[in-house]
Design a protein around this motif. Structure first.
Motif, short mmCIF file in Angstrom:
data_model
loop_
_atom_site.label_atom_id
_atom_site.label_comp_id
_atom_site.label_asym_id
_atom_site.label_seq_id
_atom_site.Cartn_x
_atom_site.Cartn_y
_atom_site.Cartn_z
N LEU A 135 0.20 7.74 -6.03
CA LEU A 135 -1.07 8.41 -6.31
C LEU A 135 -1.33 9.63 -5.44
N ASP A 136 -0.53 9.83 -4.39
CA ASP A 136 -0.72 10.98 -3.52
C ASP A 136 -0.60 12.28 -4.32
N GLY A 137 -1.62 13.13 -4.20
CA GLY A 137 -1.61 14.39 -4.95
C GLY A 137 -2.33 14.28 -6.27
N TYR A 138 -2.58 13.04 -6.74
CA TYR A 138 -3.31 12.85 -8.00
C TYR A 138 -4.73 12.36 -7.72
N VAL A 139 -4.86 11.38 -6.82
CA VAL A 139 -6.17 10.87 -6.41
C VAL A 139 -6.48 11.43 -5.02
N GLU A 140 -7.66 12.02 -4.86
CA GLU A 140 -8.01 12.68 -3.60
C GLU A 140 -8.20 11.70 -2.44
N ASN A 141 -8.85 10.57 -2.71
CA ASN A 141 -9.16 9.58 -1.67
C ASN A 141 -8.74 8.19 -2.15
N ILE A 142 -8.02 7.48 -1.30
CA ILE A 142 -7.60 6.11 -1.64
C ILE A 142 -8.29 5.16 -0.67
N HIS A 143 -9.11 4.28 -1.25
CA HIS A 143 -9.92 3.37 -0.44
C HIS A 143 -9.45 1.93 -0.64
N PHE A 144 -9.01 1.31 0.44
CA PHE A 144 -8.63 -0.11 0.41
C PHE A 144 -9.78 -0.93 0.99
N PHE A 158 4.25 -9.18 10.77
CA PHE A 158 4.47 -10.05 9.61
C PHE A 158 4.00 -9.37 8.32
N TYR A 159 2.91 -8.56 8.41
CA TYR A 159 2.30 -8.00 7.21
C TYR A 159 2.91 -6.67 6.77
N GLY A 160 3.80 -6.09 7.56
CA GLY A 160 4.56 -4.91 7.16
C GLY A 160 3.72 -3.82 6.53
N THR A 161 4.06 -3.46 5.30
CA THR A 161 3.35 -2.38 4.59
C THR A 161 2.30 -2.92 3.62
N TYR A 162 1.89 -4.16 3.83
CA TYR A 162 0.92 -4.77 2.91
C TYR A 162 -0.51 -4.68 3.46
N HIS A 163 -0.79 -3.61 4.18
CA HIS A 163 -2.16 -3.29 4.58
C HIS A 163 -2.28 -1.78 4.66
N ALA A 164 -3.50 -1.27 4.76
CA ALA A 164 -3.80 0.13 4.49
C ALA A 164 -3.02 1.13 5.34
N ALA A 193 4.33 7.01 7.53
CA ALA A 193 4.01 8.40 7.20
C ALA A 193 2.66 8.50 6.49
N ARG A 194 1.89 9.52 6.86
CA ARG A 194 0.62 9.77 6.18
C ARG A 194 0.89 10.41 4.82
N PRO A 195 0.03 10.16 3.84
CA PRO A 195 0.18 10.87 2.55
C PRO A 195 0.05 12.38 2.78
N LYS A 196 0.66 13.16 1.91
CA LYS A 196 0.59 14.62 2.06
C LYS A 196 -0.81 15.15 1.80
N GLU A 197 -1.49 14.59 0.77
CA GLU A 197 -2.81 15.12 0.39
C GLU A 197 -3.93 14.08 0.42
N ALA A 198 -3.65 12.86 0.02
CA ALA A 198 -4.71 11.85 -0.12
C ALA A 198 -5.18 11.33 1.24
N VAL A 199 -6.50 11.31 1.43
CA VAL A 199 -7.09 10.71 2.63
C VAL A 199 -7.25 9.21 2.36
N VAL A 200 -6.87 8.39 3.35
CA VAL A 200 -6.89 6.93 3.17
C VAL A 200 -8.05 6.32 3.95
N TYR A 201 -8.80 5.45 3.29
CA TYR A 201 -9.93 4.74 3.92
C TYR A 201 -9.65 3.24 3.88
N THR A 234 0.81 -1.22 0.00
CA THR A 234 0.00 0.00 0.00
C THR A 234 0.85 1.27 0.00
N GLU A 235 2.06 1.19 0.57
CA GLU A 235 2.91 2.38 0.57
C GLU A 235 3.35 2.76 -0.84
N THR A 236 3.56 1.75 -1.69
CA THR A 236 3.90 2.01 -3.09
C THR A 236 2.74 2.72 -3.79
N ILE A 237 1.52 2.22 -3.55
CA ILE A 237 0.33 2.81 -4.18
C ILE A 237 0.14 4.25 -3.71
#
Length: 456
Positions: free
Chosen positions: A48-57, A70-76, A82-90, A41-44
């Protein structure tokens, strides 16, 4: 962003829109997939931060991941990330599927970005529009109980136990396979190498891109970005003989639908059934005693298959409902359905129908509104090509929508529906279930299939 822009440009409903000047409001991603494949999810978010307003997993099957490293960065979202600069994550999670919530218990997690905060009043207003004014308080209470159970260190231990049980099951299946030698046995989809004990490292479950090493290509996905995907070990896809990863049929095979009916009559209910695979999950509370019952039932199936035991003996409840199979043997039935799958080349047909060019004729909301306006027409399969759907068309398996409201039925979709009709007629009890199709018995005594379309 370039891939999304290309999609916007190609969409016939967006003619005249400059794809480079508009930004998507929301991106929704199924995390994990039905087979347990996770995305980094960190890659995504970084892309997309700054391009897509809301990212919903959509993490319906992943609420446990936040409670174990064990799951590291493979969940929302998680601590020390670090939080995205602009995109709100759901993240929307089904507590009843993986944690201890009762049926329908779910919740929505929202993470503010560094610069944008959720408007709680408007969010609550939208939420209340789609919920009941008479809530079931026991469901709400079970969400609180599930959350309390997952507090560390107890929650971490519960998730670790689930992973450990899943790996013990995989090791047990491989041990049985070794005991059978060259004879066939069910495979569990996953890395070729497993640790001898314990849960091992998460790195073992990272899906690597195509490699010269056959062991690294166990997933069958071909070219992938290294480190972008991971398989959740608690999601186990059990593969039956008959179809390889390239979609080639063997001379003989064991369709998964027959195995899961056998398991059901032995008290084992699976999550999902495909053509030559079925899916189980090691949720919190699954013990060796429970998965060992399934392993024993699979061994019994293999023994009954080898002896071609009569169907009335191995599947009495099924045969009582469908007496036409009474005199068949288990191996005979497997061969009959396998031959039909191979004849129609159903693996290729299923893949192609999802990859076909699906063209939207109107917005989904506009098409769906035709139901309330009573401006729909029920059209038989043979006349569907070129018509516009008013509802979703979802074949099971795989349980993924093929058409959404407003899309046009093309030739490949219609061919797939015709196959389903013929298969259903030849193999009662093993029907391809397609949500969105309406079956009606005609004057000729045969079942005719229709889909509801926009009235012309």
């Amino acid at each position: 962003p370039a891939t999304i822009q290309a999609k916007i440009k190609a969409n016939p409903l967006l003619k005249g829109v400059d794809a480079k000047k508009v930004k998507p409001r929301i991106l929704t991603l199924t995390q994990s997939t039905y087979d347990g494949v996770l995305y980094n999810t960190e890659t995504i978010k970084s892309m997309l931060d700054g391009y897509v307003e809301n990212i919903h997993f959509d993490e319906a099957w992943l609420p446990h991941a936040a409670f174990h490293p064990f799951y590291g960065t493979y969940h929302a979202m998680g601590k020390n990330r670090a939080r995205p600069k602009e995109a709100v994550v759901y993240s929307t999670q089904s507590i009843h599927k993986l944690l201890a919530g009762i049926s329908q218990a779910s919740h929505v997690l929202v993470q503010d970005s560094q610069t944008v905060k959720l408007d709680k009043h408007l969010f609550n207003e939208a939420y209340l529009m789609h919920t009941s004014t008479s809530p079931q308080y026991s469901i709400i209470a079970s969400c609180d109980v599930a959350a309390a159970m997952m507090e560390p260190p107890g929650g971490t231990a519960l998730v670790e136990e689930s992973i450990a049980e899943a790996l013990d099951f995989r090791r047990a299946m491989r041990k049985v396979d070794e005991e059978y030698g060259d004879d066939w046995w069910f495979k569990v989809w996953g890395p070729d190498k497993l640790v001898d004990e314990g849960i091992g490292r998460a790195a073992d479950w990272i899906i690597k891109g195509e490699s010269k090493s056959a062991k690294a290509n166990w997933h069958g996905f071909g070219k992938l970005a290294n480190g972008f995907n991971m398989l959740d070990p608690i999601k186990s896809t059990i593969v039956t003989p008959g179809l390889d990863l390239n979609g080639k049929f063997a001379k003989t095979g064991i369709p998964a639908s027959i195995v899961t009916k056998f398991l059901s009559e032995h008290g084992v209910v699976v999550e999902k059934t495909g053509l030559y695979s079925f899916f189980i999950m090691f949720t919190i509370g699954i013990t060796k005693g429970r998965w060992n019952s399934m392993l024993t039932a699979l061994q019994q199936f293999k023994d009954d298959y080898a002896k071609n035991q009569p169907m009335w003996r191995v599947l009495p409840e099924f045969v009582q409902k469908y007496p036409g199979y009474e005199k068949m043997g288990l191996a005979d039935l497997c061969h009959h359905i396998h031959q039909l799958y191979a004849k129609f080349d159903i693996a290729r047909l299923t893949t192609e129908v999802y990859l076909s060019d699906l063209v939207p004729a109107m917005k989904p909301s506009d098409a769906y509104a035709h139901i309330a306006l009573r401006k729909t027409e029920r059209v038989e399969i043979d006349h569907l090509e070129g018509r516009v759907s008013v509802g979703m068309v979802t074949p099971y398996p795989p349980g993924i929508p093929l058409l959404v409201p407003g899309e046009v039925f093309n030739k490949k979709v219609v061919d797939y529906l015709k196959f389903s009709r013929e298969f259903n007629a030849q193999c009662p009890g093993f029907e391809t279930d397609i949500h969105g199709l309406v079956g009606e018995v005609g004057a000729d005594g045969k079942t005719h299939y229709f889909a509801d379309c926009v009235k012309e």
